[in-house]
Design a protein around this motif. Sequence first.
Motif, PDB file in Angstrom:
ATOM      1  N   GLU A   4     -31.466 -30.505  12.294  1.00  0.00           N
ATOM      2  CA  GLU A   4     -30.183 -29.795  12.398  1.00  0.00           C
ATOM      3  C   GLU A   4     -29.044 -30.689  11.921  1.00  0.00           C
ATOM      4  O   GLU A   4     -28.202 -30.276  11.129  1.00  0.00           O
ATOM      5  CB  GLU A   4     -29.959 -29.346  13.842  1.00  0.00           C
ATOM      6  N   LYS A   5     -29.022 -31.938  12.417  1.00  0.00           N
ATOM      7  CA  LYS A   5     -27.964 -32.869  12.037  1.00  0.00           C
ATOM      8  C   LYS A   5     -28.533 -34.281  12.004  1.00  0.00           C
ATOM      9  O   LYS A   5     -29.548 -34.579  12.641  1.00  0.00           O
ATOM     10  CB  LYS A   5     -26.789 -32.808  13.022  1.00  0.00           C
ATOM     11  N   GLU A   6     -27.849 -35.152  11.269  1.00  0.00           N
ATOM     12  CA  GLU A   6     -28.200 -36.567  11.247  1.00  0.00           C
ATOM     13  C   GLU A   6     -26.995 -37.385  11.683  1.00  0.00           C
ATOM     14  O   GLU A   6     -25.867 -37.109  11.263  1.00  0.00           O
ATOM     15  CB  GLU A   6     -28.659 -37.006   9.853  1.00  0.00           C
ATOM     16  N   ALA A  45     -33.472 -51.710  11.136  1.00  0.00           N
ATOM     17  CA  ALA A  45     -32.975 -50.339  11.125  1.00  0.00           C
ATOM     18  C   ALA A  45     -34.161 -49.404  11.302  1.00  0.00           C
ATOM     19  O   ALA A  45     -35.292 -49.726  10.929  1.00  0.00           O
ATOM     20  CB  ALA A  45     -32.239 -50.036   9.824  1.00  0.00           C
ATOM     21  N   GLY A  46     -33.920 -48.266  11.895  1.00  0.00           N
ATOM     22  CA  GLY A  46     -34.988 -47.306  12.114  1.00  0.00           C
ATOM     23  C   GLY A  46     -34.417 -45.950  12.456  1.00  0.00           C
ATOM     24  O   GLY A  46     -33.211 -45.712  12.322  1.00  0.00           O
ATOM     25  N   SER A  47     -35.264 -45.059  12.916  1.00  0.00           N
ATOM     26  CA  SER A  47     -34.810 -43.712  13.236  1.00  0.00           C
ATOM     27  C   SER A  47     -35.625 -43.141  14.388  1.00  0.00           C
ATOM     28  O   SER A  47     -36.728 -43.608  14.683  1.00  0.00           O
ATOM     29  CB  SER A  47     -34.919 -42.797  12.008  1.00  0.00           C
ATOM     30  N   TYR A  48     -35.054 -42.140  15.045  1.00  0.00           N
ATOM     31  CA  TYR A  48     -35.780 -41.373  16.049  1.00  0.00           C
ATOM     32  C   TYR A  48     -35.177 -39.978  16.085  1.00  0.00           C
ATOM     33  O   TYR A  48     -34.085 -39.734  15.540  1.00  0.00           O
ATOM     34  CB  TYR A  48     -35.717 -42.039  17.429  1.00  0.00           C
ATOM     35  N   THR A  49     -35.852 -39.055  16.686  1.00  0.00           N
ATOM     36  CA  THR A  49     -35.352 -37.682  16.792  1.00  0.00           C
ATOM     37  C   THR A  49     -35.197 -37.295  18.248  1.00  0.00           C
ATOM     38  O   THR A  49     -35.942 -37.760  19.122  1.00  0.00           O
ATOM     39  CB  THR A  49     -36.309 -36.692  16.103  1.00  0.00           C
ATOM     40  N   TYR A  50     -34.197 -36.451  18.484  1.00  0.00           N
ATOM     41  CA  TYR A  50     -33.958 -35.943  19.841  1.00  0.00           C
ATOM     42  C   TYR A  50     -33.241 -34.604  19.712  1.00  0.00           C
ATOM     43  O   TYR A  50     -32.248 -34.502  18.979  1.00  0.00           O
ATOM     44  CB  TYR A  50     -33.105 -36.932  20.648  1.00  0.00           C
ATOM     45  N   ASN A  52     -34.017 -32.123  18.050  1.00  0.00           N
ATOM     46  CA  ASN A  52     -34.071 -31.737  16.641  1.00  0.00           C
ATOM     47  C   ASN A  52     -32.942 -32.343  15.809  1.00  0.00           C
ATOM     48  O   ASN A  52     -32.645 -31.883  14.707  1.00  0.00           O
ATOM     49  CB  ASN A  52     -34.070 -30.206  16.469  1.00  0.00           C
ATOM     50  N   ASN A  53     -32.295 -33.376  16.347  1.00  0.00           N
ATOM     51  CA  ASN A  53     -31.332 -34.161  15.569  1.00  0.00           C
ATOM     52  C   ASN A  53     -31.971 -35.496  15.206  1.00  0.00           C
ATOM     53  O   ASN A  53     -32.754 -36.053  15.989  1.00  0.00           O
ATOM     54  CB  ASN A  53     -30.054 -34.419  16.369  1.00  0.00           C
ATOM     55  N   LYS A  54     -31.648 -36.012  14.046  1.00  0.00           N
ATOM     56  CA  LYS A  54     -32.176 -37.304  13.620  1.00  0.00           C
ATOM     57  C   LYS A  54     -31.103 -38.371  13.794  1.00  0.00           C
ATOM     58  O   LYS A  54     -29.951 -38.180  13.412  1.00  0.00           O
ATOM     59  CB  LYS A  54     -32.616 -37.256  12.156  1.00  0.00           C
ATOM     60  N   ASP A 163     -26.653 -37.952  22.878  1.00  0.00           N
ATOM     61  CA  ASP A 163     -26.649 -36.667  22.188  1.00  0.00           C
ATOM     62  C   ASP A 163     -25.345 -35.909  22.459  1.00  0.00           C
ATOM     63  O   ASP A 163     -24.766 -35.296  21.564  1.00  0.00           O
ATOM     64  CB  ASP A 163     -27.848 -35.829  22.651  1.00  0.00           C
ATOM     65  N   ASP A 164     -24.865 -35.995  23.706  1.00  0.00           N
ATOM     66  CA  ASP A 164     -23.630 -35.285  24.081  1.00  0.00           C
ATOM     67  C   ASP A 164     -22.420 -35.833  23.334  1.00  0.00           C
ATOM     68  O   ASP A 164     -21.573 -35.063  22.853  1.00  0.00           O
ATOM     69  CB  ASP A 164     -23.390 -35.387  25.588  1.00  0.00           C
ATOM     70  N   ILE A 165     -22.319 -37.174  23.232  1.00  0.00           N
ATOM     71  CA  ILE A 165     -21.097 -37.751  22.653  1.00  0.00           C
ATOM     72  C   ILE A 165     -21.041 -37.552  21.143  1.00  0.00           C
ATOM     73  O   ILE A 165     -19.957 -37.466  20.563  1.00  0.00           O
ATOM     74  CB  ILE A 165     -20.971 -39.251  23.008  1.00  0.00           C
ATOM     75  N   THR A 166     -22.191 -37.445  20.477  1.00  0.00           N
ATOM     76  CA  THR A 166     -22.154 -37.210  19.032  1.00  0.00           C
ATOM     77  C   THR A 166     -21.594 -35.835  18.713  1.00  0.00           C
ATOM     78  O   THR A 166     -20.969 -35.630  17.671  1.00  0.00           O
ATOM     79  CB  THR A 166     -23.566 -37.338  18.419  1.00  0.00           C
ATOM     80  N   GLU A 167     -21.780 -34.887  19.630  1.00  0.00           N
ATOM     81  CA  GLU A 167     -21.298 -33.525  19.417  1.00  0.00           C
ATOM     82  C   GLU A 167     -19.905 -33.299  20.001  1.00  0.00           C
ATOM     83  O   GLU A 167     -19.182 -32.405  19.592  1.00  0.00           O
ATOM     84  CB  GLU A 167     -22.272 -32.518  20.060  1.00  0.00           C
ATOM     85  N   GLY A 168     -19.527 -34.120  20.985  1.00  0.00           N
ATOM     86  CA  GLY A 168     -18.279 -33.891  21.700  1.00  0.00           C
ATOM     87  C   GLY A 168     -17.068 -34.501  21.021  1.00  0.00           C
ATOM     88  O   GLY A 168     -17.186 -35.270  20.061  1.00  0.00           O
TER      89      GLY A 168
END
Length: 315
Positions: A4-6, A45-50, A52-54, A163-168
């Motif tokens: 959905e978003k990165e 550096a790396g990545s993870y999903t939560y 459905n956001n990367k 997750d909350d703060i990236t959207e807020g």
Amino acid sequence: MKYEKEFTVALAGNPNVGKSTVFNALTGLKQHTGNWVGKTVGNAAGSYTYNNNKYLITDLPGTYSLCAHSAEEIIACRHICLEKPDVTVIVCDASCLERNLNLVLQITEITSKAVLCVNMMDEAEKKNITIDLDQLSDLLCVPVAGTSARKKSTLSSFLERLDDITEGPAIPHYQVTYCPELEKAVSMVEPAVKNWLDTHELPFYTTSRFLSLRLLEDDPSFLRSFTNACQLVPSQDPAIADCLKTAWDHLNRKGIFKDILKDRIVSGLIDNAETIASLCVKLPERSYNETDRKLDRILTGRLAAYPAMDGLLAL
């Protein structure tokens, strides 16, 4: 897979707070290592999903401060300010939170998108140290989560807050209060700096207060990086230059010269960290670990210290 978003995440913290353990727990095998451009300091550096956001996460070098002296400090400061991550995660050691808060306060002066991860909660519990995480969050105006990174199950609360703060929306954080003389100097410079920032769309994070402090202390490393990133020199703006001269004259009259100004800024950070810790951290009673203290007094005393050292060297 389509996400959905990165989001980009910077992972910051003092050395030995379990930052890399948090990084490894989140990214697993989805990581790579290398060196920062022009530096021998390693990066990961790396990545993870939560949900459905990367999340693309960079593990910054461990640093005690953003006052750029060492290569690690320069890298951490440049990345947080100039690379403009969507959120900065600050990892702290729960057993020595007060010391770690100095870096927290510096980072929250730069960005309003930050999450505090109080790690090693299990170690703090063993030492009878309790932390009121809700009160800490209220004081700093920052989302706070307690973790024990070796136990991946404890990361769920942290992931939710991230997750909350990236959207807020961005929210104002705790503002460090410095000595009256320095606060007066900042108030002289900040209006001109704010006006300058309003008229220039910069490609990175900064605040008028943070930039005013850096201009007052005349930090060459930061200002050089700032100029290279935006091709602008704020101190050459006539209004800012006049305000800086007035502020420096004020500080000089109060006996605060440039060579000690950085010390005053650091002292302000330490005083604020002590105040916050005193309100939300409960340390064990003095009787706790009394046996260890007695052994320390014996083994470091005048009579026993040298024989103990000789015995250890012989062993």
